[in-house]
Design a protein around this motif. Structure first.
Motif, PDB file in Angstrom:
ATOM      1  N   VAL A  70       0.867  -1.153  -0.001  1.00 18.15           N
ATOM      2  CA  VAL A  70      -0.007  -0.195  -0.066  1.00 18.15           C
ATOM      3  C   VAL A  70       0.892   1.198   0.120  1.00 18.15           C
ATOM      4  CG1 VAL A  70      -1.789   1.298   1.326  1.00 18.15           C
ATOM      5  CG2 VAL A  70      -1.705  -1.270   1.232  1.00 18.15           C
ATOM      6  N   GLU A  71       0.727   2.263  -0.885  1.00 18.32           N
ATOM      7  CA  GLU A  71       1.367   3.580  -0.928  1.00 18.32           C
ATOM      8  C   GLU A  71       0.064   4.447  -0.424  1.00 18.32           C
ATOM      9  OE1 GLU A  71       3.289   6.943  -3.905  1.00 18.32           O
ATOM     10  OE2 GLU A  71       3.007   4.846  -4.666  1.00 18.32           O
ATOM     11  N   PHE A  72       0.719   5.183   0.494  1.00 16.09           N
ATOM     12  CA  PHE A  72      -0.177   6.006   1.248  1.00 16.09           C
ATOM     13  C   PHE A  72       0.664   7.432   1.533  1.00 16.09           C
ATOM     14  CE2 PHE A  72       1.813   3.967   4.796  1.00 16.09           C
ATOM     15  CZ  PHE A  72       1.907   4.901   5.661  1.00 16.09           C
ATOM     16  N   ALA A  73      -0.371   8.613   1.836  1.00 16.32           N
ATOM     17  CA  ALA A  73       0.254   9.753   2.537  1.00 16.32           C
ATOM     18  C   ALA A  73      -0.673   9.836   3.780  1.00 16.32           C
ATOM     19  CB  ALA A  73       0.217  10.757   1.660  1.00 16.32           C
ATOM     20  N   ALA A  74      -0.040   9.871   4.942  1.00 19.43           N
ATOM     21  CA  ALA A  74      -0.722  10.409   6.073  1.00 19.43           C
ATOM     22  C   ALA A  74      -0.438  11.926   6.424  1.00 19.43           C
ATOM     23  CB  ALA A  74      -0.386   9.585   7.177  1.00 19.43           C
ATOM     24  N   PHE A  75      -1.430  12.692   6.810  1.00 23.61           N
ATOM     25  CA  PHE A  75      -0.904  13.910   7.182  1.00 23.61           C
ATOM     26  C   PHE A  75      -1.206  14.297   8.785  1.00 23.61           C
ATOM     27  CE2 PHE A  75      -2.366  13.530   2.871  1.00 23.61           C
ATOM     28  CZ  PHE A  75      -1.264  14.428   2.171  1.00 23.61           C
ATOM     29  N   TYR A  76      -0.298  14.705   9.207  1.00 21.44           N
ATOM     30  CA  TYR A  76      -0.290  15.207  10.676  1.00 21.44           C
ATOM     31  C   TYR A  76       0.095  16.412  11.155  1.00 21.44           C
ATOM     32  CZ  TYR A  76       4.660  14.373  10.106  1.00 21.44           C
ATOM     33  OH  TYR A  76       5.888  14.773   9.916  1.00 21.44           O
ATOM     34  N   ARG A  77      -0.232  16.912  12.329  1.00 25.19           N
ATOM     35  CA  ARG A  77       0.481  18.055  12.937  1.00 25.19           C
ATOM     36  C   ARG A  77       1.011  17.580  14.020  1.00 25.19           C
ATOM     37  NH1 ARG A  77      -1.505  22.650  11.136  1.00 25.19           N
ATOM     38  NH2 ARG A  77      -3.380  22.809  10.041  1.00 25.19           N
ATOM     39  N   PRO A  84       9.341  10.305  -1.095  1.00 22.35           N
ATOM     40  CA  PRO A  84       9.184  12.003  -0.805  1.00 22.35           C
ATOM     41  C   PRO A  84       7.766  12.612  -0.878  1.00 22.35           C
ATOM     42  CG  PRO A  84      10.618  11.520  -2.854  1.00 22.35           C
ATOM     43  CD  PRO A  84       9.778  10.161  -2.344  1.00 22.35           C
ATOM     44  N   ALA A  85       7.550  13.670  -0.083  1.00 20.26           N
ATOM     45  CA  ALA A  85       6.230  14.256   0.055  1.00 20.26           C
ATOM     46  C   ALA A  85       5.457  14.310  -1.216  1.00 20.26           C
ATOM     47  CB  ALA A  85       6.474  15.448   0.907  1.00 20.26           C
ATOM     48  N   LEU A  86       4.173  13.932  -1.144  1.00 17.15           N
ATOM     49  CA  LEU A  86       3.346  14.307  -2.295  1.00 17.15           C
ATOM     50  C   LEU A  86       3.328  15.468  -2.527  1.00 17.15           C
ATOM     51  CD1 LEU A  86       0.257  11.722  -1.785  1.00 17.15           C
ATOM     52  CD2 LEU A  86       2.174  11.479  -3.301  1.00 17.15           C
ATOM     53  N   LYS A  87       3.322  16.313  -3.617  1.00 16.89           N
ATOM     54  CA  LYS A  87       3.073  17.542  -4.081  1.00 16.89           C
ATOM     55  C   LYS A  87       1.482  17.730  -4.416  1.00 16.89           C
ATOM     56  CE  LYS A  87       4.098  21.880  -5.381  1.00 16.89           C
ATOM     57  NZ  LYS A  87       3.915  22.816  -4.460  1.00 16.89           N
ATOM     58  N   LEU A  88       0.742  18.557  -3.463  1.00 17.49           N
ATOM     59  CA  LEU A  88      -0.421  18.721  -3.641  1.00 17.49           C
ATOM     60  C   LEU A  88      -0.712  20.193  -4.106  1.00 17.49           C
ATOM     61  CD1 LEU A  88      -1.675  17.277   0.015  1.00 17.49           C
ATOM     62  CD2 LEU A  88      -1.616  16.178  -2.403  1.00 17.49           C
ATOM     63  N   GLY A  89      -1.767  20.262  -5.102  1.00 24.15           N
ATOM     64  CA  GLY A  89      -1.874  21.563  -5.587  1.00 24.15           C
ATOM     65  C   GLY A  89      -3.313  22.154  -5.049  1.00 24.15           C
ATOM     66  N   ARG A  90      -3.140  23.555  -5.150  1.00 26.24           N
ATOM     67  CA  ARG A  90      -4.131  24.174  -4.599  1.00 26.24           C
ATOM     68  C   ARG A  90      -5.523  23.969  -4.685  1.00 26.24           C
ATOM     69  NH1 ARG A  90      -3.819  29.414  -3.057  1.00 26.24           N
ATOM     70  NH2 ARG A  90      -5.167  29.967  -4.743  1.00 26.24           N
ATOM     71  N   ASN A  91      -5.771  23.325  -6.140  1.00 22.44           N
ATOM     72  CA  ASN A  91      -7.148  22.888  -6.235  1.00 22.44           C
ATOM     73  C   ASN A  91      -7.460  21.517  -6.246  1.00 22.44           C
ATOM     74  OD1 ASN A  91      -7.946  25.572  -7.332  1.00 22.44           O
ATOM     75  ND2 ASN A  91      -6.703  25.318  -9.025  1.00 22.44           N
ATOM     76  N   ASP A  92      -6.641  20.629  -5.501  1.00 20.18           N
ATOM     77  CA  ASP A  92      -6.803  19.318  -5.312  1.00 20.18           C
ATOM     78  C   ASP A  92      -7.595  19.362  -4.023  1.00 20.18           C
ATOM     79  OD1 ASP A  92      -4.926  18.526  -7.066  1.00 20.18           O
ATOM     80  OD2 ASP A  92      -3.428  18.186  -5.774  1.00 20.18           O
ATOM     81  N   ALA A  93      -8.359  18.065  -4.069  1.00 20.40           N
ATOM     82  CA  ALA A  93      -9.425  18.101  -2.760  1.00 20.40           C
ATOM     83  C   ALA A  93      -8.375  17.957  -1.450  1.00 20.40           C
ATOM     84  CB  ALA A  93     -10.217  16.709  -2.788  1.00 20.40           C
ATOM     85  N   LEU A 109       2.359  21.427  10.295  1.00 16.14           N
ATOM     86  CA  LEU A 109       1.825  20.294   9.338  1.00 16.14           C
ATOM     87  C   LEU A 109       2.954  19.640   8.877  1.00 16.14           C
ATOM     88  CD1 LEU A 109      -0.750  19.173   8.112  1.00 16.14           C
ATOM     89  CD2 LEU A 109      -0.543  20.833   6.143  1.00 16.14           C
ATOM     90  N   GLY A 110       2.596  18.216   8.718  1.00 15.89           N
ATOM     91  CA  GLY A 110       3.635  17.210   8.192  1.00 15.89           C
ATOM     92  C   GLY A 110       2.987  16.259   7.272  1.00 15.89           C
ATOM     93  N   GLN A 111       3.755  15.613   6.553  1.00 12.18           N
ATOM     94  CA  GLN A 111       2.960  14.305   5.877  1.00 12.18           C
ATOM     95  C   GLN A 111       4.019  12.968   5.876  1.00 12.18           C
ATOM     96  OE1 GLN A 111       2.929  13.516   1.098  1.00 12.18           O
ATOM     97  NE2 GLN A 111       2.526  15.549   1.729  1.00 12.18           N
ATOM     98  N   LEU A 112       3.688  12.105   6.040  1.00 18.55           N
ATOM     99  CA  LEU A 112       4.480  10.678   6.029  1.00 18.55           C
ATOM    100  C   LEU A 112       3.925  10.087   4.689  1.00 18.55           C
ATOM    101  CD1 LEU A 112       6.082   8.373   7.235  1.00 18.55           C
ATOM    102  CD2 LEU A 112       4.033   7.632   8.399  1.00 18.55           C
ATOM    103  N   HIS A 113       4.690  10.083   3.683  1.00 16.91           N
ATOM    104  CA  HIS A 113       4.538   9.315   2.516  1.00 16.91           C
ATOM    105  C   HIS A 113       5.262   7.847   2.389  1.00 16.91           C
ATOM    106  CE1 HIS A 113       4.497   9.548  -2.140  1.00 16.91           C
ATOM    107  NE2 HIS A 113       3.584   8.637  -1.700  1.00 16.91           N
TER     108      HIS A 113
END
Length: 124
Positions: A62-69, A99-108, A74-78
């Motif tokens: 499983v490939e995942f990104a988990a977001f945390y504070r 590497p951290a996922l690059k999320l765009g401003r218009n992404d959900a 704010l951090g990300q575990l990918h």
């Protein structure tokens, strides 16, 4: 994977240790887990991809990104995690940090609100 994320979110060290493959458990794991619970708040999970892990499979990934504070940052575990199916249970073996996922401003938004990141969490 989702059940382990939930266990991290609520601070359930027993479940995290029980769902880890016995060959990968260590005596200091509980202390490390409990220490991380005190200053980390998990905010969201994004499953990027799943391979195998279906009916009859004995291994999965499983490939995942988990977001945390952590301390209000704010951090990300990918990670790409590997699991095996033994004794009627999926067990976490290990994973590769990515590497951290690059999320765009218009992404959900990663928090699951259904809003765009720029409207929900503009600091992300």
């Amino acid at each position: 994977m989702r059940s382990r994320y939930s266990a991290f979110s609520i601070g359930d060290a027993d479940y995290l240790l029980a769902s880890r493959h016995p060959s990968k458990r260590s005596s200091e794991s509980r202390e490390s887990l409990e220490q991380s619970f005190s200053n980390t708040r998990w905010c969201g999970l994004k499953i990027v991809s799943c391979r195998n892990g279906g009916l009859g499979d004995t291994a999965g990934e499983v490939e995942f990104a988990a977001f945390y504070r952590h301390d209000e940052n704010l951090g990300q575990l990918h990670e790409r995690s590997r699991f095996v199916y033994e004794n009627n249970q999926w067990l976490y073996c290990d994973g590769d940090m990515l590497p951290a996922l690059k999320l765009g401003r218009n992404d959900a938004c990663w928090c699951g609100s259904g809003r765009k990141i720029k409207k929900c969490h503009p600091e992300s």
